[in-house]
Write a protein that holds these residues in place. Structure first.
Motif, PDB file in Angstrom:
ATOM      1  N   LYS A  74      53.611  31.879  30.569  1.00 11.93           N
ATOM      2  CA  LYS A  74      52.816  32.661  29.630  1.00 11.93           C
ATOM      3  C   LYS A  74      52.392  34.015  30.199  1.00 11.93           C
ATOM      4  N   CYS A  75      52.219  34.089  31.515  1.00  7.14           N
ATOM      5  CA  CYS A  75      51.672  35.311  32.117  1.00  7.14           C
ATOM      6  C   CYS A  75      52.707  36.111  32.902  1.00  7.14           C
ATOM      7  N   GLY A  76      53.917  35.591  33.000  1.00  8.35           N
ATOM      8  CA  GLY A  76      54.972  36.371  33.630  1.00  8.35           C
ATOM      9  C   GLY A  76      55.090  36.219  35.135  1.00  8.35           C
ATOM     10  N   PHE A  77      54.869  35.014  35.621  1.00 13.41           N
ATOM     11  CA  PHE A  77      55.106  34.748  37.045  1.00 13.41           C
ATOM     12  C   PHE A  77      56.208  33.696  37.202  1.00 13.41           C
ATOM     13  N   THR A  78      56.876  33.749  38.349  1.00 16.98           N
ATOM     14  CA  THR A  78      58.011  32.859  38.607  1.00 16.98           C
ATOM     15  C   THR A  78      57.641  31.828  39.665  1.00 16.98           C
ATOM     16  N   PRO A  79      57.677  30.535  39.291  1.00 17.86           N
ATOM     17  CA  PRO A  79      57.349  29.525  40.298  1.00 17.86           C
ATOM     18  C   PRO A  79      58.500  29.320  41.285  1.00 17.86           C
ATOM     19  N   ILE A  80      58.156  29.180  42.542  1.00 15.27           N
ATOM     20  CA  ILE A  80      59.159  28.777  43.542  1.00 15.27           C
ATOM     21  C   ILE A  80      58.941  27.295  43.800  1.00 15.27           C
ATOM     22  N   MET A  81      59.934  26.516  43.489  1.00 13.90           N
ATOM     23  CA  MET A  81      59.817  25.064  43.657  1.00 13.90           C
ATOM     24  C   MET A  81      60.955  24.592  44.552  1.00 13.90           C
ATOM     25  N   ASN A  82      61.048  23.293  44.690  1.00 12.48           N
ATOM     26  CA  ASN A  82      62.132  22.714  45.498  1.00 12.48           C
ATOM     27  C   ASN A  82      62.196  23.299  46.904  1.00 12.48           C
ATOM     28  N   THR A  83      61.012  23.597  47.469  1.00  5.71           N
ATOM     29  CA  THR A  83      60.985  24.085  48.848  1.00  5.71           C
ATOM     30  C   THR A  83      60.606  22.964  49.791  1.00  5.71           C
ATOM     31  N   GLY A  84      60.363  21.770  49.239  1.00  9.74           N
ATOM     32  CA  GLY A  84      59.868  20.675  50.051  1.00  9.74           C
ATOM     33  C   GLY A  84      58.348  20.623  50.031  1.00  9.74           C
ATOM     34  N   PHE A  85      57.718  21.670  49.459  1.00 10.68           N
ATOM     35  CA  PHE A  85      56.254  21.679  49.349  1.00 10.68           C
ATOM     36  C   PHE A  85      55.889  21.275  47.921  1.00 10.68           C
ATOM     37  N   TRP A  86      54.885  20.393  47.766  1.00 10.25           N
ATOM     38  CA  TRP A  86      54.574  19.865  46.428  1.00 10.25           C
ATOM     39  C   TRP A  86      54.194  20.947  45.418  1.00 10.25           C
ATOM     40  N   ALA A  87      53.296  21.842  45.808  1.00 12.65           N
ATOM     41  CA  ALA A  87      52.769  22.834  44.858  1.00 12.65           C
ATOM     42  C   ALA A  87      53.686  24.055  44.791  1.00 12.65           C
ATOM     43  N   PRO A  88      53.711  24.729  43.620  1.00 13.25           N
ATOM     44  CA  PRO A  88      54.588  25.883  43.456  1.00 13.25           C
ATOM     45  C   PRO A  88      54.015  27.154  44.092  1.00 13.25           C
ATOM     46  N   PHE A  89      54.880  27.937  44.723  1.00 13.16           N
ATOM     47  CA  PHE A  89      54.517  29.269  45.186  1.00 13.16           C
ATOM     48  C   PHE A  89      54.844  30.282  44.076  1.00 13.16           C
ATOM     49  N   VAL A  90      54.336  31.509  44.250  1.00 12.26           N
ATOM     50  CA  VAL A  90      54.577  32.562  43.263  1.00 12.26           C
ATOM     51  C   VAL A  90      55.566  33.572  43.836  1.00 12.26           C
ATOM     52  N   GLU A  91      56.703  33.681  43.199  1.00 10.57           N
ATOM     53  CA  GLU A  91      57.790  34.555  43.660  1.00 10.57           C
ATOM     54  C   GLU A  91      57.336  36.015  43.823  1.00 10.57           C
ATOM     55  N   GLU A  92      56.511  36.491  42.892  1.00  8.95           N
ATOM     56  CA  GLU A  92      56.101  37.898  42.882  1.00  8.95           C
ATOM     57  C   GLU A  92      55.107  38.249  43.986  1.00  8.95           C
ATOM     58  N   SER A  93      54.616  37.256  44.716  1.00  8.90           N
ATOM     59  CA  SER A  93      53.611  37.501  45.751  1.00  8.90           C
ATOM     60  C   SER A  93      54.253  37.820  47.094  1.00  8.90           C
ATOM     61  N   PRO A  94      53.739  38.833  47.808  1.00 10.02           N
ATOM     62  CA  PRO A  94      54.299  39.181  49.110  1.00 10.02           C
ATOM     63  C   PRO A  94      53.635  38.441  50.279  1.00 10.02           C
ATOM     64  N   LEU A  95      52.710  37.529  49.964  1.00  2.21           N
ATOM     65  CA  LEU A  95      52.067  36.724  51.022  1.00  2.21           C
ATOM     66  C   LEU A  95      51.597  35.433  50.378  1.00  2.21           C
ATOM     67  N   ARG A  96      52.257  34.336  50.769  1.00  4.45           N
ATOM     68  CA  ARG A  96      52.025  33.043  50.111  1.00  4.45           C
ATOM     69  C   ARG A  96      51.656  32.001  51.157  1.00  4.45           C
ATOM     70  N   LEU A  97      50.658  31.194  50.812  1.00  2.00           N
ATOM     71  CA  LEU A  97      50.202  30.153  51.723  1.00  2.00           C
ATOM     72  C   LEU A  97      50.310  28.792  51.049  1.00  2.00           C
ATOM     73  N   GLY A  98      50.820  27.823  51.771  1.00  2.16           N
ATOM     74  CA  GLY A  98      50.834  26.450  51.285  1.00  2.16           C
ATOM     75  C   GLY A  98      49.778  25.660  52.043  1.00  2.16           C
ATOM     76  N   LEU A  99      48.886  24.980  51.306  1.00  2.40           N
ATOM     77  CA  LEU A  99      47.762  24.298  51.959  1.00  2.40           C
ATOM     78  C   LEU A  99      47.663  22.833  51.566  1.00  2.40           C
ATOM     79  N   SER A 100      47.110  22.032  52.484  1.00  2.00           N
ATOM     80  CA  SER A 100      46.793  20.642  52.165  1.00  2.00           C
ATOM     81  C   SER A 100      45.277  20.500  52.096  1.00  2.00           C
ATOM     82  N   LEU A 101      44.836  19.588  51.259  1.00  2.00           N
ATOM     83  CA  LEU A 101      43.397  19.344  51.115  1.00  2.00           C
ATOM     84  C   LEU A 101      42.862  18.699  52.381  1.00  2.00           C
TER      85      LEU A 101
END
Lengths: 217, 217
Positions: free
Chosen positions: A114-141
């Protein structure tokens, strides 16, 4: 500069939206993130967040503050249920789209689409990253803390994965966010770009701070 | 933009200062404050702080994150013992002096004097404000929370008093920090100025956000 001094108690008589705008501005500049989660049912969720802060470098922890009564509730529910989320810095070029993710989309709608962002999936990480972002962090609770003052929820996340531009890292480990051209924000709806002033050497009592060499900033 | 993806665990092998620099940058832009306290023995203390964030508008709460093993310990001790502190936004013109307050001055030295700031006292508020700041907050201690992950201390303060430039407040309550020309920071030692991009209207699902009128930003 002549400042006006008021007791905060006078704000109790202000209209609630005026008061919210004013007090939201007082803490100052905030980072601008898109928080990505995926529900147990594989539904992606994306929400704009500014209440993100550094907690520690070793092990690497970040804090995210949630107000459970807002649209952020999907993000918090997904983090509780799946244990994972991403934080994605927003480029200056995408602040309008990031702001749009705050709208109350239906449960079966994806803010990515709806807002024009591209999810990056299938990286082995559960949550999606944002393709358009130049700095992405994957975190666990790691920890959930309730702030008694107003039932705000502080989520402590452990950084598990980092997507970054290698050329933006200086030789002492400093990551140059100006080069990445990511935005910051204030209040509830205001977005800003930044411009470097200086880095300074380790502060010492007997001399003034000195700017670091140009290649470190 | 081709990003490098790494697991955060590889940082365990990095030199500790390199790792601290890098991870301190990941959360993004932070506000820049001078935290003022006065000890029971009437000694003023001033320390630069970036780990400050909005917790709530009504009642108005801010959070400040402390690492008890650093020079910040004087500030935390004074807050615990007296119950009051101030937060003072730092103008772009004073970032070098603000950075200098991080030096380990002797117990009987005042960072105000050593770093070139002027305390405002005798206002009826226990802790000193900073004259050079265009936005000053007086807070009372409300709650202290220990974050178990790394023993970081979260101080929740209630805003009691506000010194602000009346002309910087827009008609909807938004306080324009760009006009005040206050700085923000990243990492451990980097300072930035800001430039406005836009404010947007309340996000709705069925249309793109619209920039607010010029007189609101």
């Amino acid at each position: 500069m002549e400042l006006k001094a008021i007791p905060a108690s006078v704000a109790q008589n202000w209209p609630s939206r005026y008061r919210a705008q004013f007090f939201n501005c007082l803490s100052g500049f905030k980072p601008l993130h898109l928080l990505g989660t995926k529900s147990k049912e594989n539904q992606n969720n994306l929400a704009v967040f500014s209440q993100v802060f550094h907690i520690g470098a070793n092990p690497p922890y970040l804090g995210v503050l949630f107000r459970p009564d807002t649209v952020e509730r999907h993000s918090l529910k997904n983090i509780r249920e799946t244990g994972f989320f991403t934080l994605n810095h927003v480029p200056v070029s995408h602040v309008e789209q990031a702001h749009h993710t705050a709208a109350k989309f239906a449960d079966n709608e994806s803010e990515f689409e709806k807002c024009g962002f591209t999810p990056i999936m299938n990286t082995g990480f559960w949550a999606p990253f944002v393709e358009e972002s130049p700095l992405r962090l994957g975190l666990s609770l790691h920890e959930i803390i309730e702030i008694k003052a107003n039932n705000t929820i502080l989520v402590v996340g452990k950084i598990e994965e980092i997507h970054f531009l290698e050329s933006a890292v200086k030789k002492d480990g400093y990551l140059d966010l100006n080069t990445l051209n990511v935005a910051c924000c204030t209040g509830m709806d205001a977005y800003h770009a930044t411009e470097k002033i200086s880095r300074f050497n380790y502060a010492e009592t007997d001399k003034k701070p000195e700017p670091l060499a140009h290649n470190l900033f």
